[in-house]
Design an enzyme around this catalytic site. Structure first.
Site, PDB file in Angstrom:
ATOM      1  NE  ARG A  85      -2.042   1.842   3.302  1.00  0.00           N
ATOM      2  CZ  ARG A  85      -1.865   1.472   4.575  1.00  0.00           C
ATOM      3  NH1 ARG A  85      -2.479   0.436   5.076  1.00  0.00           N
ATOM      4  NH2 ARG A  85      -1.049   2.164   5.347  1.00  0.00           N
ATOM      5  CD  GLU A 109       5.423   3.845   5.437  1.00  0.00           C
ATOM      6  OE1 GLU A 109       6.566   3.381   5.532  1.00  0.00           O
ATOM      7  OE2 GLU A 109       4.494   3.475   6.165  1.00  0.00           O
ATOM      8  CG  ASN A 124       2.973   0.806   4.682  1.00  0.00           C
ATOM      9  OD1 ASN A 124       3.720   0.991   5.622  1.00  0.00           O
ATOM     10  ND2 ASN A 124       2.103   1.726   4.287  1.00  0.00           N
ATOM     11  CB  SER A 167      -3.768  -3.375   7.856  1.00  0.00           C
ATOM     12  OG  SER A 167      -2.482  -3.453   8.344  1.00  0.00           O
ATOM     13  CE  LYS A 192       8.854   4.954   7.918  1.00  0.00           C
ATOM     14  NZ  LYS A 192       8.283   3.617   8.127  1.00  0.00           N
ATOM     15  CE  LYS A 246       8.595   9.610   7.265  1.00  0.00           C
ATOM     16  NZ  LYS A 246       7.765   8.952   6.240  1.00  0.00           N
ATOM     17  CD  GLU A 254       7.323   0.359   7.694  1.00  0.00           C
ATOM     18  OE1 GLU A 254       6.167   0.816   7.602  1.00  0.00           O
ATOM     19  OE2 GLU A 254       8.268   0.794   7.012  1.00  0.00           O
ATOM     20  N   GLY A 255       4.589   0.917  11.459  1.00  0.00           N
ATOM     21  CA  GLY A 255       3.466   0.703  12.362  1.00  0.00           C
ATOM     22  C   GLY A 255       2.993   1.953  13.074  1.00  0.00           C
ATOM     23  NE  ARG A 301      -4.579   4.952   7.235  1.00  0.00           N
ATOM     24  CZ  ARG A 301      -3.435   4.435   7.661  1.00  0.00           C
ATOM     25  NH1 ARG A 301      -3.388   3.778   8.800  1.00  0.00           N
ATOM     26  NH2 ARG A 301      -2.336   4.579   6.958  1.00  0.00           N
TER      27      ARG A 301
HETATM   28  P1  ADP Z   1       4.947   4.250   9.644  1.00  0.00           P
HETATM   29  O1  ADP Z   1       5.636   3.260   8.773  1.00  0.00           O
HETATM   30  O2  ADP Z   1       5.368   4.165  11.049  1.00  0.00           O
HETATM   31  O3  ADP Z   1       3.474   4.239   9.437  1.00  0.00           O
HETATM   32  P2  ADP Z   1       5.042   6.593   7.988  1.00  0.00           P
HETATM   33  O4  ADP Z   1       6.226   7.006   7.216  1.00  0.00           O
HETATM   34  O5  ADP Z   1       3.899   6.023   7.240  1.00  0.00           O
HETATM   35  O6  ADP Z   1       5.504   5.651   9.170  1.00  0.00           O
HETATM   36  O7  ADP Z   1       4.539   7.860   8.777  1.00  0.00           O
HETATM   37  C1  ADP Z   1       3.585   7.817   9.817  1.00  0.00           C
HETATM   38  C2  ADP Z   1       2.778   9.106   9.811  1.00  0.00           C
HETATM   39  O8  ADP Z   1       3.633  10.252   9.978  1.00  0.00           O
HETATM   40  C3  ADP Z   1       2.077   9.336   8.485  1.00  0.00           C
HETATM   41  O9  ADP Z   1       0.853   8.692   8.464  1.00  0.00           O
HETATM   42  C4  ADP Z   1       1.946  10.831   8.434  1.00  0.00           C
HETATM   43  O10 ADP Z   1       0.830  11.256   9.171  1.00  0.00           O
HETATM   44  C5  ADP Z   1       3.196  11.304   9.144  1.00  0.00           C
HETATM   45  N1  ADP Z   1       4.243  11.584   8.135  1.00  0.00           N
HETATM   46  C6  ADP Z   1       5.166  10.716   7.672  1.00  0.00           C
HETATM   47  N2  ADP Z   1       5.959  11.297   6.756  1.00  0.00           N
HETATM   48  C7  ADP Z   1       5.534  12.559   6.630  1.00  0.00           C
HETATM   49  C8  ADP Z   1       5.953  13.670   5.841  1.00  0.00           C
HETATM   50  N3  ADP Z   1       6.982  13.587   5.015  1.00  0.00           N
HETATM   51  N4  ADP Z   1       5.284  14.832   5.988  1.00  0.00           N
HETATM   52  C9  ADP Z   1       4.238  14.947   6.841  1.00  0.00           C
HETATM   53  N5  ADP Z   1       3.793  13.944   7.619  1.00  0.00           N
HETATM   54  C10 ADP Z   1       4.427  12.757   7.512  1.00  0.00           C
HETATM   55 MG    MG Z   2       4.288   2.432   7.346  1.00  0.00          MG
END
Ligand code: ADP
Ligand code: MG
Length: 495
Positions: free
Chosen positions: A145, A164, A166, A171, A326, A385, A389-390, A471
């Site tokens: 996703r 990102e 996944n 899910s 990442k 970051k 994940e999660g 979401r």
């Molecule tokens: P995880 O793998 O832990 O889900 P993500 O990279 O998907 O990590 O990021 C988790 C949340 O952080 C995202 O759903 C978003 O709300 C916020 N986020 C992540 N990257 C960015 C970004 N570049 N700019 C703004 N918000 C971000």
């Molecule tokens: Mg993620």
């Protein structure tokens, strides 16, 4: 593929900025009598339609459940960006699949990370071991996703920007498929039947089930089963059950086991077929295994290795899992990298590249020093970051500044990457959480598009983008947390 698209033009402010109009105007949002009634109707519709989650209080009880958090109104999504997200998904499937086959790239790109991040090092060591032993299964099944926000650029344009991708345990396809009916009901109840008719149907979980079913057929043993690897307790079990049921409808048997069950009762025969409790496993589908807690003792690592060495089709295999880290996302953002993987498909590379924001390595050296300096000066412009994940692991704002200060003089900084912060427009909505009072919130939305693909030997025999997930979360939680329980299910209202 995603059904009927409504055609409304985007309103613009005088300065040319595109505004995303909320589906419910201010007078409705402040009409507390109507909102109360809509919320009651919406919650019952969610329960009826199976938008469910186990309760926080009693997450393992099979006797009590509640609705999964969702937004009262659907959220406006620009049709153009929605279409782009679907169009680029098959490109991403192909890219992830190619990365997973390039051991030189994976090894080089993850070299600094595995020095300092024990978890990634654990995954990488399994990867190395199965590479050395040689491939046992030439069929690969990918279910991923790709998540996006709608970034507002300095020129006031709105564009699709990837957060990102996944590649393991992606899910919510099951629940996402059920939310459109809830929002149709809310709009009908409010007297907006024309708008209700514009809510898109979402076939995310049916499409994913098609992918698993096809891979199961290719495995070629009618008695073999699909293994769902799951956590001991999962509040989100109904989302998994949606997929499970789709497979049962196709007469494919599903068994659910924890990683430790595989350690205790899993074995390989002399053809490396994986057996658990007497069942031959055609597909090992991971809904766990992506965070350090999922490997709370060494036996879990032994189990993961056993699965990876087996002839079962892994979803994902360890290489595809690593391709979704990442660090790899950051390495791909380097100039020419995506293009190198897709030399025969320049249009795909272009579409993918257009969704990237800046991503930066902060490994020791002048390149890392320079970007750390920039981020310390402008902490609101970046997200820090770790390789996790999660949800709930990213670092924003003041905390980012402090942490960078603490780690900047040592190798530990290789455990992180920096990313430009995406700045989406906010929209007002009510987010319904079991047990919480109704409260109008300023929200941001996040679109995910699911990808499903199958490679047999060197050829993709399936490459699809079957559905999506929208979401929404309150800006109170703008600093991360989407998967950490603060984001709620939503549906796009295309404008
Ligand atoms: P995880 O793998 O832990 O889900 P993500 O990279 O998907 O990590 O990021 C988790 C949340 O952080 C995202 O759903 C978003 O709300 C916020 N986020 C992540 N990257 C960015 C970004 N570049 N700019 C703004 N918000 C971000
Ligand atoms: Mg993620």
């Amino acid at each position: 593929m995603y059904g009927r698209l409504p055609s409304l033009s985007l309103p613009r402010r005088a300065d040319g900025e595109v505004i995303l109009p909320p589906v419910a105007p201010d007078d409705v949002l402040h009409n507390s009598g109507l909102i109360q009634q809509l919320a009651v109707a919406a919650k019952d519709a969610a329960l009826l339609r199976g938008v469910l989650m186990r309760t926080k209080e009693d997450p393992s009880s099979t006797e009590s459940t509640s609705y999964a958090p969702f937004s009262l109104f659907p959220s406006p999504v620009p049709k153009k960006l929605f279409t782009e997200a679907y169009e680029v998904q098959q490109d991403f499937n192909m890219l992830v699949d190619r990365i997973s086959q390039d051991s030189e790239f994976l090894t080089k790109a993850l070299a600094s990370t595995v020095q300092v991040d024990e978890f990634t090092a654990g995954l990488f060591s399994i990867y190395k071991q199965v590479l050395e032993e040689g491939i046992t299964q030439t069929i690969t099944l990918g279910i991923n996703r790709s998540d996006y926000m709608f970034d507002r650029g300095q020129d006031h344009s709105t564009s699709l920007k990837q957060i990102e991708i996944n590649t393991i345990a992606a899910s919510y396809a099951g629940l996402a498929e059920r939310v459109p009916d809830v929002h149709r009901h809310v709009l009908n109840f409010w007297g907006k039947s024309d708008e209700a008719a514009k809510i898109l149907t979402n076939n995310a979980v049916k499409g994913i089930a098609e992918g698993i079913a096809k891979a199961w057929q290719l495995y070629g043993s009618p008695e073999a089963v699909v293994l769902f690897l799951v956590e001991k307790v999962s509040r989100n079990i109904f989302d998994q059950r949606c997929l499970e049921m789709e497979l049962w409808y196709k007469n494919i048997r599903v068994i659910r086991r924890q990683t430790l069950d595989i350690y205790e009762r899993g074995s390989l025969d002399d053809e490396k077929r994986l057996f658990v409790d007497g069942y031959e496993i055609a597909i090992a589908y991971f809904r766990t295994g992506y965070s350090p807690e999922d490997y709370h003792n060494d036996d879990c690592w032994v189990a993961r290795l056993l699965i990876e060495r087996s002839k079962a089709i892994k979803c994902p295999d360890i290489a595809t899992h690593l391709a979704g880290t990442k660090k790899i996302q950051q390495e791909l953002a380097r100039s020419g990298m995506v293009e190198k993987f897709l030399t025969d498909c320049p249009k795909s590379a272009e579409r993918i590249r257009a969704t990237f924001v800046g991503l930066y390595s902060i490994d020791e050296g002048p390149e890392g020093d320079e970007i750390i300096k920039k981020a310390v000066e402008d902490p609101e412009g970046f997200v820090l970051k770790p390789q996790r994940e999660g949800g709930g692991n990213n670092i924003f704002g003041e905390e980012l500044k402090q942490l960078l200060g603490n780690i900047k003089d040592g190798p530990k900084r290789s455990a992180y990457i920096l990313m430009d912060r995406i700045k989406p427009q906010t929209v007002k909505n009510y987010l319904l959480h079991p047990g919480s009072a109704l409260k109008l919130s300023e929200c941001v939305v996040e679109l995910g598009v699911f990808g499903v693909y199958i490679r047999k030997c060197r050829k993709l025999v399936m490459n699809e983008s079957p559905g999506h997930l929208l979401r929404t979360k309150s800006t109170e939680f703008a600093d991360g947390g989407v998967s950490a329980g603060v984001a709620v299910l939503d549906t796009p209202y295309l404008i």
